[in-house]
Design a protein around this motif. Sequence first.
Motif, PDB file in Angstrom:
ATOM      1  N   TYR A 186       0.767  -1.271  -0.002  1.00 34.11           N
ATOM      2  CA  TYR A 186      -0.004   0.075  -0.077  1.00 34.11           C
ATOM      3  C   TYR A 186       0.879   1.129   0.002  1.00 34.11           C
ATOM      4  O   TYR A 186       0.593   2.116  -0.682  1.00 34.11           O
ATOM      5  CB  TYR A 186      -0.931   0.172   1.268  1.00 34.11           C
ATOM      6  CG  TYR A 186      -1.770   1.315   1.200  1.00 34.11           C
ATOM      7  CD1 TYR A 186      -2.956   1.335   0.615  1.00 34.11           C
ATOM      8  CD2 TYR A 186      -1.469   2.261   2.230  1.00 34.11           C
ATOM      9  CE1 TYR A 186      -3.818   2.352   0.771  1.00 34.11           C
ATOM     10  CE2 TYR A 186      -2.439   3.399   2.089  1.00 34.11           C
ATOM     11  CZ  TYR A 186      -3.449   3.421   1.318  1.00 34.11           C
ATOM     12  OH  TYR A 186      -4.220   4.574   1.399  1.00 34.11           O
ATOM     13  N   ASN A 187       1.855   1.491   0.839  1.00 35.00           N
ATOM     14  CA  ASN A 187       2.677   2.423   0.994  1.00 35.00           C
ATOM     15  C   ASN A 187       4.229   2.278  -0.192  1.00 35.00           C
ATOM     16  O   ASN A 187       4.936   3.239   0.174  1.00 35.00           O
ATOM     17  CB  ASN A 187       3.358   2.616   2.531  1.00 35.00           C
ATOM     18  CG  ASN A 187       1.979   2.855   3.309  1.00 35.00           C
ATOM     19  OD1 ASN A 187       1.190   3.908   3.058  1.00 35.00           O
ATOM     20  ND2 ASN A 187       1.985   2.289   4.488  1.00 35.00           N
ATOM     21  N   ARG A 188       4.225   1.146  -0.544  1.00 33.57           N
ATOM     22  CA  ARG A 188       5.216   0.945  -1.431  1.00 33.57           C
ATOM     23  C   ARG A 188       6.750   0.969  -0.717  1.00 33.57           C
ATOM     24  O   ARG A 188       7.405   1.581  -1.156  1.00 33.57           O
ATOM     25  CB  ARG A 188       5.243   1.510  -2.612  1.00 33.57           C
ATOM     26  CG  ARG A 188       4.126   1.562  -3.505  1.00 33.57           C
ATOM     27  CD  ARG A 188       4.000   2.255  -4.970  1.00 33.57           C
ATOM     28  NE  ARG A 188       5.249   1.660  -5.879  1.00 33.57           N
ATOM     29  CZ  ARG A 188       5.186   0.685  -6.424  1.00 33.57           C
ATOM     30  NH1 ARG A 188       4.324  -0.306  -6.665  1.00 33.57           N
ATOM     31  NH2 ARG A 188       6.406   0.534  -7.088  1.00 33.57           N
ATOM     32  N   THR A 189       6.575   0.390   0.478  1.00 33.01           N
ATOM     33  CA  THR A 189       7.841   0.659   1.187  1.00 33.01           C
ATOM     34  C   THR A 189       8.461  -0.818   1.798  1.00 33.01           C
ATOM     35  O   THR A 189       7.511  -1.815   2.098  1.00 33.01           O
ATOM     36  CB  THR A 189       7.525   1.390   2.468  1.00 33.01           C
ATOM     37  OG1 THR A 189       6.419   0.701   3.301  1.00 33.01           O
ATOM     38  CG2 THR A 189       7.076   3.083   2.181  1.00 33.01           C
ATOM     39  N   VAL A 190       9.674  -0.984   1.721  1.00 32.12           N
ATOM     40  CA  VAL A 190      10.191  -2.089   2.480  1.00 32.12           C
ATOM     41  C   VAL A 190      10.654  -1.587   4.046  1.00 32.12           C
ATOM     42  O   VAL A 190      11.480  -0.466   4.040  1.00 32.12           O
ATOM     43  CB  VAL A 190      11.454  -2.571   1.777  1.00 32.12           C
ATOM     44  CG1 VAL A 190      12.288  -3.499   2.377  1.00 32.12           C
ATOM     45  CG2 VAL A 190      10.925  -3.220   0.428  1.00 32.12           C
ATOM     46  N   SER A 191      10.332  -2.433   5.013  1.00 30.87           N
ATOM     47  CA  SER A 191      10.867  -1.948   6.178  1.00 30.87           C
ATOM     48  C   SER A 191      11.825  -2.886   6.681  1.00 30.87           C
ATOM     49  O   SER A 191      11.650  -4.175   6.650  1.00 30.87           O
ATOM     50  CB  SER A 191       9.585  -2.307   7.287  1.00 30.87           C
ATOM     51  OG  SER A 191      10.122  -2.015   8.738  1.00 30.87           O
ATOM     52  N   VAL A 192      13.150  -2.429   6.965  1.00 32.55           N
ATOM     53  CA  VAL A 192      14.264  -3.203   7.497  1.00 32.55           C
ATOM     54  C   VAL A 192      14.450  -3.074   9.048  1.00 32.55           C
ATOM     55  O   VAL A 192      14.772  -2.061   9.345  1.00 32.55           O
ATOM     56  CB  VAL A 192      15.449  -3.028   6.787  1.00 32.55           C
ATOM     57  CG1 VAL A 192      16.635  -3.816   7.083  1.00 32.55           C
ATOM     58  CG2 VAL A 192      15.151  -3.102   5.122  1.00 32.55           C
ATOM     59  N   ASN A 193      14.066  -4.072   9.749  1.00 34.16           N
ATOM     60  CA  ASN A 193      14.297  -3.804  10.964  1.00 34.16           C
ATOM     61  C   ASN A 193      15.537  -4.638  11.663  1.00 34.16           C
ATOM     62  O   ASN A 193      15.410  -5.994  11.667  1.00 34.16           O
ATOM     63  CB  ASN A 193      13.170  -4.555  11.809  1.00 34.16           C
ATOM     64  CG  ASN A 193      13.042  -4.395  13.375  1.00 34.16           C
ATOM     65  OD1 ASN A 193      13.859  -3.881  14.048  1.00 34.16           O
ATOM     66  ND2 ASN A 193      11.820  -4.391  13.879  1.00 34.16           N
ATOM     67  N   CYS A 194      16.517  -3.769  12.105  1.00 39.34           N
ATOM     68  CA  CYS A 194      17.839  -4.283  12.756  1.00 39.34           C
ATOM     69  C   CYS A 194      17.840  -3.941  13.889  1.00 39.34           C
ATOM     70  O   CYS A 194      19.115  -3.830  14.595  1.00 39.34           O
ATOM     71  CB  CYS A 194      19.081  -3.953  11.754  1.00 39.34           C
ATOM     72  SG  CYS A 194      18.993  -4.349  10.078  1.00 39.34           S
ATOM     73  N   ALA A 195      16.926  -3.599  14.748  1.00 46.14           N
ATOM     74  CA  ALA A 195      17.018  -3.255  16.231  1.00 46.14           C
ATOM     75  C   ALA A 195      17.641  -4.226  17.054  1.00 46.14           C
ATOM     76  O   ALA A 195      17.324  -5.582  17.012  1.00 46.14           O
ATOM     77  CB  ALA A 195      15.553  -2.634  16.685  1.00 46.14           C
ATOM     78  N   GLY A 196      18.275  -3.853  18.030  1.00 48.13           N
ATOM     79  CA  GLY A 196      18.843  -4.673  19.097  1.00 48.13           C
ATOM     80  C   GLY A 196      19.816  -5.846  18.638  1.00 48.13           C
ATOM     81  O   GLY A 196      19.893  -6.876  19.309  1.00 48.13           O
ATOM     82  N   GLN A 197      20.601  -5.538  17.454  1.00 43.13           N
ATOM     83  CA  GLN A 197      21.342  -6.548  16.936  1.00 43.13           C
ATOM     84  C   GLN A 197      22.837  -6.301  17.337  1.00 43.13           C
ATOM     85  O   GLN A 197      23.877  -6.842  16.648  1.00 43.13           O
ATOM     86  CB  GLN A 197      21.316  -6.769  15.573  1.00 43.13           C
ATOM     87  CG  GLN A 197      19.786  -7.259  15.210  1.00 43.13           C
ATOM     88  CD  GLN A 197      19.330  -8.566  15.765  1.00 43.13           C
ATOM     89  OE1 GLN A 197      20.378  -9.579  15.891  1.00 43.13           O
ATOM     90  NE2 GLN A 197      18.247  -8.630  16.411  1.00 43.13           N
ATOM     91  N   SER A 198      23.132  -5.407  18.422  1.00 46.52           N
ATOM     92  CA  SER A 198      24.698  -5.093  18.589  1.00 46.52           C
ATOM     93  C   SER A 198      25.458  -4.713  17.416  1.00 46.52           C
ATOM     94  O   SER A 198      26.698  -5.100  17.365  1.00 46.52           O
ATOM     95  CB  SER A 198      25.361  -6.115  19.187  1.00 46.52           C
ATOM     96  OG  SER A 198      24.666  -6.624  20.399  1.00 46.52           O
ATOM     97  N   LEU A 199      24.950  -4.101  16.375  1.00 44.64           N
ATOM     98  CA  LEU A 199      25.479  -3.549  15.227  1.00 44.64           C
ATOM     99  C   LEU A 199      26.178  -2.011  15.259  1.00 44.64           C
ATOM    100  O   LEU A 199      25.694  -1.406  16.093  1.00 44.64           O
ATOM    101  CB  LEU A 199      24.438  -3.295  13.897  1.00 44.64           C
ATOM    102  CG  LEU A 199      23.704  -4.581  13.678  1.00 44.64           C
ATOM    103  CD1 LEU A 199      22.745  -4.421  12.786  1.00 44.64           C
ATOM    104  CD2 LEU A 199      24.721  -5.705  13.152  1.00 44.64           C
ATOM    105  N   SER A 200      27.423  -1.826  14.757  1.00 40.55           N
ATOM    106  CA  SER A 200      27.947  -0.894  15.052  1.00 40.55           C
ATOM    107  C   SER A 200      28.159  -0.088  13.476  1.00 40.55           C
ATOM    108  O   SER A 200      28.648   0.818  13.299  1.00 40.55           O
ATOM    109  CB  SER A 200      29.638  -1.035  15.359  1.00 40.55           C
ATOM    110  OG  SER A 200      30.084  -1.895  14.342  1.00 40.55           O
ATOM    111  N   GLN A 201      27.513  -0.731  12.408  1.00 39.50           N
ATOM    112  CA  GLN A 201      27.463   0.273  11.219  1.00 39.50           C
ATOM    113  C   GLN A 201      25.937  -0.523  10.655  1.00 39.50           C
ATOM    114  O   GLN A 201      25.291  -1.293  11.126  1.00 39.50           O
ATOM    115  CB  GLN A 201      28.548  -0.472  10.371  1.00 39.50           C
ATOM    116  CG  GLN A 201      29.884  -0.018  10.623  1.00 39.50           C
ATOM    117  CD  GLN A 201      30.369   1.217  10.270  1.00 39.50           C
ATOM    118  OE1 GLN A 201      29.564   2.157   9.667  1.00 39.50           O
ATOM    119  NE2 GLN A 201      31.453   1.696  10.724  1.00 39.50           N
ATOM    120  N   ILE A 202      25.577   0.629   9.788  1.00 34.99           N
ATOM    121  CA  ILE A 202      24.187   0.017   8.909  1.00 34.99           C
ATOM    122  C   ILE A 202      24.436  -0.681   7.995  1.00 34.99           C
ATOM    123  O   ILE A 202      25.569  -0.817   7.203  1.00 34.99           O
ATOM    124  CB  ILE A 202      23.843   1.484   8.189  1.00 34.99           C
ATOM    125  CG1 ILE A 202      23.339   2.421   9.531  1.00 34.99           C
ATOM    126  CG2 ILE A 202      22.644   1.198   7.585  1.00 34.99           C
ATOM    127  CD1 ILE A 202      23.019   3.968   9.240  1.00 34.99           C
TER     128      ILE A 202
END
Length: 622
Positions: A186-202
């Motif tokens: 509907y919004n033509r969006t992709v949601s990428v959820n990387c929350a809480g994964q101890s990442l230091s880079q995107i």
Amino acid sequence: TKLEELDLSNNKLSRVPGGNLKEFLSLTSLKMNNNLIRSVDTMIPIGISTFRNLNTLDLSANNISGNIDIRRIDTGARSNKLSIDLSRNKIERVMLSDHLMTTKKVKFLLTKNPLVCDCYATEIKEEAETKNYHQEKLFNVDVDDFVCSDKKNLLETSYADLTCPFPSEILNEKCPQNCSCNLNRYNRTVSVNCAGQSLSQIPENLPLIPRESDEIILHMENNFLTNLTDSLLRLSKNNLSNFESITKLYLSGNRLEYIGNSFPSKLKYLGLDNNKIQSYQNKTLQYFHQKVEGSKLDLKLGNNPYDCNCNSLELNHFLKMFYSHVEDSKQVTLKCLDTEKELFILNEKDFCSSLSLITALIPAIFIFIILCILLILHISYKETIMIYVFSKSWGKIFFSEEQVDKNKPYDAFLSYSHHDEDFVEKTLLPGLESEDNPKELQYKCLIHTRDWNVGDMISDQIIESIEKSRRTIIVLSVGYIKSMWSKLEFQAAHAKAMKENTQRVIIILHGEIPDKDDLDEDVKKYLKTNTFIDTNDPWFWKKLRYALPKKSYKQKKSSKLHDGSKDTADYENAKQKNIHDISEDNPYQNKVQLPYYKQFSRELLLTSKSLKRDLGGTEYIC
């Protein structure tokens, strides 16, 4: 003749019969309801694209399950409309092409199917919400047939919840490692959820699904990001097109300190709350100003430790102008000493003035004053402080004496007045040297009545006794204070302790405390710091033995009382390397003479003034 109608309903057909399609090209109606047909992967595409005269295709009440995927079917050649009845089956999704949804040359009857409430229900929801009853519809469906979350039907479910996770059977796109991805058609969006994964880079491989999505919503909350600019520049360098597609960036709960101004051009939302940001550069605030001014950016900036000084002045101006675009404007606070102040309601003078600068410097000024006080105390009371530290068990961690004392033959030199010889020779000495004591509590002691050589200079023997012993035990009494030689023994031991930064002196108080006016200044320091042992103390022996040096395993094994010949020889060999060098050609050796001011001043690093104080300025010959 041409076959126009064919009714195969109410049989047990498991597939569509017939192999020659030419026989069915003239069909206008084909009924195959109430059979056992499981798959229509070929039948429906053929019916739509090939059977151009077909008006009705009835496949209801079969065993058709799964997905009906006709996204790649072209309806451009059809002149009439086709009604496909798929009711009372086990169908979960119907996936249509954009062209089919635009031309609306096919209508689907989907009642009584367990339809899934995901991104492919979007078109059905849109049609169900249309109030134009004269408009041609693609679907005939009961919205209560959809299995949605929280027991909601399709109309009660928001478009934001109509998502499809991937990678999956219907969406084979890749998702960054340790992240979850969803498509919202509907919004033509992709949601990428990387929350809480101890990442230091995107992550670099942010996905976009062709023909289905144009924007990326990126969730990076509660990770370990510290420098946002570095992460975004790295992403733009390796995946520029997808970087520019990021419209929402959630960065709450990271460790961000530096922000910069390198953001995607389509960015509509930026969450920077709950980080470690103390201030923003002017170029960052200028970017916020430009984007917000065109109503193209919403922000979340609260719960950061912003500086309570002029560094926050531009942020204050920005908040007052665009507070409606900052979701948590009331949580944007300054940490001023122990209190937090809401920045939006503050005026410039409240945090950006000479007074606020002084307030910010108060902790540094306080620390500086403390250091100055400690330095003054160290200079003025160095010896008193060292005496106190020597006396404490924890003080031993600051001073190492093992290497210095390893060749010393005696554990203790007993310095006492002849008035106290009964106590020393009948009580103290036997208590330390007794063979009845455990080996670790047997100490080898040096006393002048037993161990000194008759005829040698007393001053030399005092120095030598202190040098040979790990500790000097001072038996302090009224008689001790009156003895000139006792004073010299104390001064020699005390000076050596100060020079080597090691506990050397143990003071035993025997009898009454001498008059303070008669006490040496250094003795007073020991008494002031309460670093002495009273012979009347019920814990006297335990305290004394605790103050004496602890014996190593080798010392316990090899040491024997009153057998000092070998130890003394070892000491004499080691002594040749020492700075104390007493001449063997002294012409007064047999006369045991004093004066020796210069000798003591040189060997013990004492000033001639202090020696004259101790000796009363008198020269002695014994």
